[in-house]
Design a protein around this motif. Structure first.
Motif, PDB file in Angstrom:
ATOM      1  N   GLU A   1     -21.005 -21.174  -7.965  1.00 19.29           N
ATOM      2  CA  GLU A   1     -22.241 -20.520  -7.559  1.00 19.29           C
ATOM      3  C   GLU A   1     -22.071 -19.002  -7.608  1.00 19.29           C
ATOM      4  O   GLU A   1     -21.120 -18.443  -7.070  1.00 19.29           O
ATOM      5  N   PHE A   2     -22.998 -18.322  -8.268  1.00 15.84           N
ATOM      6  CA  PHE A   2     -22.964 -16.873  -8.387  1.00 15.84           C
ATOM      7  C   PHE A   2     -24.293 -16.257  -7.951  1.00 15.84           C
ATOM      8  O   PHE A   2     -24.638 -15.161  -8.360  1.00 15.84           O
ATOM      9  N   GLY A   3     -25.036 -16.996  -7.129  1.00 11.49           N
ATOM     10  CA  GLY A   3     -26.364 -16.534  -6.710  1.00 11.49           C
ATOM     11  C   GLY A   3     -26.318 -15.753  -5.422  1.00 11.49           C
ATOM     12  O   GLY A   3     -25.434 -14.933  -5.177  1.00 11.49           O
TER      13      GLY A   3
ATOM     14  N   LEU B   1     -17.645 -33.771 -17.636  1.00 12.35           N
ATOM     15  CA  LEU B   1     -18.662 -32.816 -18.034  1.00 12.35           C
ATOM     16  C   LEU B   1     -19.695 -33.468 -18.923  1.00 12.35           C
ATOM     17  O   LEU B   1     -20.898 -33.263 -18.771  1.00 12.35           O
ATOM     18  N   VAL B   2     -19.229 -34.333 -19.860  1.00 10.26           N
ATOM     19  CA  VAL B   2     -20.148 -35.025 -20.759  1.00 10.26           C
ATOM     20  C   VAL B   2     -21.029 -35.983 -19.987  1.00 10.26           C
ATOM     21  O   VAL B   2     -22.211 -36.136 -20.230  1.00 10.26           O
ATOM     22  N   ALA B   3     -20.407 -36.663 -18.989  1.00  9.73           N
ATOM     23  CA  ALA B   3     -21.164 -37.640 -18.214  1.00  9.73           C
ATOM     24  C   ALA B   3     -22.277 -36.967 -17.437  1.00  9.73           C
ATOM     25  O   ALA B   3     -23.352 -37.514 -17.263  1.00  9.73           O
ATOM     26  N   LEU B   4     -21.995 -35.751 -16.930  1.00 10.55           N
ATOM     27  CA  LEU B   4     -23.029 -35.070 -16.160  1.00 10.55           C
ATOM     28  C   LEU B   4     -24.217 -34.721 -17.049  1.00 10.55           C
ATOM     29  O   LEU B   4     -25.362 -34.875 -16.656  1.00 10.55           O
ATOM     30  N   GLY B   5     -23.887 -34.154 -18.214  1.00 11.81           N
ATOM     31  CA  GLY B   5     -24.942 -33.851 -19.186  1.00 11.81           C
ATOM     32  C   GLY B   5     -25.987 -32.904 -18.647  1.00 11.81           C
ATOM     33  O   GLY B   5     -27.148 -33.004 -19.011  1.00 11.81           O
ATOM     34  N   GLN B   6     -25.571 -31.988 -17.748  1.00 11.56           N
ATOM     35  CA  GLN B   6     -26.525 -31.057 -17.138  1.00 11.56           C
ATOM     36  C   GLN B   6     -26.134 -29.640 -17.497  1.00 11.56           C
ATOM     37  O   GLN B   6     -24.973 -29.337 -17.738  1.00 11.56           O
ATOM     38  N   THR B   7     -27.126 -28.760 -17.521  1.00 14.85           N
ATOM     39  CA  THR B   7     -26.860 -27.340 -17.743  1.00 14.85           C
ATOM     40  C   THR B   7     -26.823 -26.631 -16.392  1.00 14.85           C
ATOM     41  O   THR B   7     -27.391 -27.111 -15.414  1.00 14.85           O
ATOM     42  N   ALA B   8     -26.166 -25.457 -16.361  1.00 15.44           N
ATOM     43  CA  ALA B   8     -26.048 -24.712 -15.107  1.00 15.44           C
ATOM     44  C   ALA B   8     -27.368 -24.065 -14.738  1.00 15.44           C
ATOM     45  O   ALA B   8     -28.157 -23.691 -15.603  1.00 15.44           O
ATOM     46  N   ASN B   9     -27.597 -23.956 -13.424  1.00 15.45           N
ATOM     47  CA  ASN B   9     -28.758 -23.226 -12.942  1.00 15.45           C
ATOM     48  C   ASN B   9     -28.556 -21.739 -13.202  1.00 15.45           C
ATOM     49  O   ASN B   9     -27.454 -21.292 -13.538  1.00 15.45           O
ATOM     50  N   ALA B  10     -29.633 -20.957 -12.974  1.00 17.43           N
ATOM     51  CA  ALA B  10     -29.567 -19.524 -13.252  1.00 17.43           C
ATOM     52  C   ALA B  10     -28.529 -18.840 -12.400  1.00 17.43           C
ATOM     53  O   ALA B  10     -27.961 -17.825 -12.793  1.00 17.43           O
ATOM     54  N   ASP B  11     -28.276 -19.356 -11.159  1.00 21.83           N
ATOM     55  CA  ASP B  11     -27.318 -18.724 -10.262  1.00 21.83           C
ATOM     56  C   ASP B  11     -25.998 -19.475 -10.234  1.00 21.83           C
ATOM     57  O   ASP B  11     -25.234 -19.363  -9.285  1.00 21.83           O
ATOM     58  N   GLU B  12     -25.720 -20.259 -11.251  1.00 23.74           N
ATOM     59  CA  GLU B  12     -24.462 -20.980 -11.361  1.00 23.74           C
ATOM     60  C   GLU B  12     -23.863 -20.750 -12.735  1.00 23.74           C
ATOM     61  O   GLU B  12     -24.568 -20.422 -13.689  1.00 23.74           O
ATOM     62  N   ILE B  13     -22.555 -20.933 -12.816  1.00 22.99           N
ATOM     63  CA  ILE B  13     -21.898 -20.950 -14.122  1.00 22.99           C
ATOM     64  C   ILE B  13     -21.029 -22.199 -14.165  1.00 22.99           C
ATOM     65  O   ILE B  13     -20.594 -22.700 -13.121  1.00 22.99           O
ATOM     66  N   ILE B  14     -20.809 -22.681 -15.380  1.00 22.86           N
ATOM     67  CA  ILE B  14     -19.937 -23.839 -15.568  1.00 22.86           C
ATOM     68  C   ILE B  14     -18.635 -23.329 -16.158  1.00 22.86           C
ATOM     69  O   ILE B  14     -18.620 -22.596 -17.149  1.00 22.86           O
ATOM     70  N   VAL B  15     -17.550 -23.654 -15.492  1.00 24.43           N
ATOM     71  CA  VAL B  15     -16.235 -23.183 -15.900  1.00 24.43           C
ATOM     72  C   VAL B  15     -15.909 -23.696 -17.293  1.00 24.43           C
ATOM     73  O   VAL B  15     -16.051 -24.893 -17.574  1.00 24.43           O
ATOM     74  N   LYS B  16     -15.453 -22.788 -18.153  1.00 22.12           N
ATOM     75  CA  LYS B  16     -15.023 -23.144 -19.497  1.00 22.12           C
ATOM     76  C   LYS B  16     -13.512 -22.985 -19.587  1.00 22.12           C
ATOM     77  O   LYS B  16     -12.886 -22.343 -18.745  1.00 22.12           O
ATOM     78  N   ALA B  17     -12.964 -23.551 -20.634  1.00 16.90           N
ATOM     79  CA  ALA B  17     -11.532 -23.430 -20.844  1.00 16.90           C
ATOM     80  C   ALA B  17     -11.155 -21.946 -20.971  1.00 16.90           C
ATOM     81  O   ALA B  17     -11.799 -21.197 -21.697  1.00 16.90           O
ATOM     82  N   GLY B  18     -10.140 -21.532 -20.245  1.00 21.91           N
ATOM     83  CA  GLY B  18      -9.684 -20.136 -20.281  1.00 21.91           C
ATOM     84  C   GLY B  18     -10.268 -19.264 -19.201  1.00 21.91           C
ATOM     85  O   GLY B  18      -9.832 -18.123 -19.018  1.00 21.91           O
ATOM     86  N   ASP B  19     -11.302 -19.759 -18.472  1.00 21.87           N
ATOM     87  CA  ASP B  19     -11.884 -18.954 -17.401  1.00 21.87           C
ATOM     88  C   ASP B  19     -10.923 -18.831 -16.224  1.00 21.87           C
ATOM     89  O   ASP B  19     -10.168 -19.760 -15.917  1.00 21.87           O
ATOM     90  N   THR B  20     -10.959 -17.698 -15.565  1.00 18.41           N
ATOM     91  CA  THR B  20     -10.235 -17.488 -14.305  1.00 18.41           C
ATOM     92  C   THR B  20     -11.194 -16.875 -13.296  1.00 18.41           C
ATOM     93  O   THR B  20     -12.186 -16.236 -13.672  1.00 18.41           O
ATOM     94  N   VAL B  21     -10.884 -17.050 -12.035  1.00 16.99           N
ATOM     95  CA  VAL B  21     -11.758 -16.518 -10.989  1.00 16.99           C
ATOM     96  C   VAL B  21     -11.802 -14.987 -11.058  1.00 16.99           C
ATOM     97  O   VAL B  21     -12.858 -14.374 -10.899  1.00 16.99           O
ATOM     98  N   SER B  22     -10.664 -14.382 -11.345  1.00 19.66           N
ATOM     99  CA  SER B  22     -10.638 -12.918 -11.396  1.00 19.66           C
ATOM    100  C   SER B  22     -11.487 -12.385 -12.548  1.00 19.66           C
ATOM    101  O   SER B  22     -12.197 -11.387 -12.404  1.00 19.66           O
ATOM    102  N   GLU B  23     -11.453 -13.076 -13.716  1.00 21.70           N
ATOM    103  CA  GLU B  23     -12.261 -12.644 -14.852  1.00 21.70           C
ATOM    104  C   GLU B  23     -13.744 -12.831 -14.565  1.00 21.70           C
ATOM    105  O   GLU B  23     -14.579 -11.989 -14.921  1.00 21.70           O
TER     106      GLU B  23
END
Length: 208
Positions: free
Chosen positions: A69-71, A16-38
């Motif tokens: 992707e959530f777009g 994640l650090v190597a990428l150093g990019q932020t998510a697009n408006a129609d994307e989210i970046i998974v964080k610790a504790g995230d689940t698909v159902s949530e």
């Protein structure tokens, strides 16, 4: 809510650090504790739509730093899932409406068939006591006529005359069978109320 696995680790974090990019408006970046159902609940979509849009092999397995992707793709997948569910939900409702429509004429027919039967039963119940009463009255009347005169309209015993052995004051000089019947009915009705009551009195007293 079904728990999903989120793999964390040095490798994922360093990626994640190597990428150093932020998510697009129609994307989210998974964080610790995230689940698909949530995430599906949070973004008003479904687990299946997220899985299809992101081609997830296992919805129970997502990674910290993974882009989901959530777009438009998720929206399209969600709409498709909803459209597939609607016919399935409509089918039982349509079947219920058909069953209710079929049942209504049948119930109406049963009610219509039951009404004449009830009316006929009521008529029988109403007629039966009257018939029994009339038969009992006729029997009592015939019994009195028999013991009084043997049933003869011309029988005479002193001042008593006719089938029911009535006096001339009752018959009024008219000894016809019709007048004897009419006068006898009036006499009994006024004095005893019925021929059965007159018979009971005769049995107790020897006259009426």
């Amino acid at each position: 809510m079904e728990m999903k696995k989120v793999i964390t680790g040095a490798a994922a974090l360093s990626g994640l650090v190597a990428l150093g990019q932020t998510a697009n408006a129609d994307e989210i970046i998974v964080k610790a504790g995230d689940t698909v159902s949530e995430l599906a609940l949070k973004y008003n979509t479904t687990i299946d739509a997220i899985q299809q849009a992101n081609k997830l092999q296992d919805v129970n397995l997502i990674f910290v730093g993974q882009r989901l992707e959530f777009g438009s793709n998720v929206l399209a997948a969600s709409q498709a899932a909803q459209q597939q569910a609607q016919p399935a939900q409509a089918a039982p409702q349509a079947q219920t409406q058909v069953q209710e429509a079929q049942a209504a004429p049948q119930a109406q027919t049963q009610v219509q068939e039951a009404q004449p039967a009830q009316q006929q039963t009521q008529q029988v119940q109403t007629t039966a006591p009257q018939t029994l009463s009339n038969d009992a009255e006729a029997s009592a009347k015939a019994w009195i006529a028999n013991v009084e005169s043997g049933g003869s309209y011309t029988a005479q015993n002193g001042r008593y005359y006719g089938k029911y052995q009535l006096t001339n004051s009752y018959l009024g000089g008219d000894y016809s069978p019709e007048n004897q019947e009419r006068v006898a009915d009036n006499y009994v009705a006024n004095r005893y109320g019925s021929w059965q009551a007159a018979k009971s009195f005769w049995l107790a007293n020897g006259w009426y």
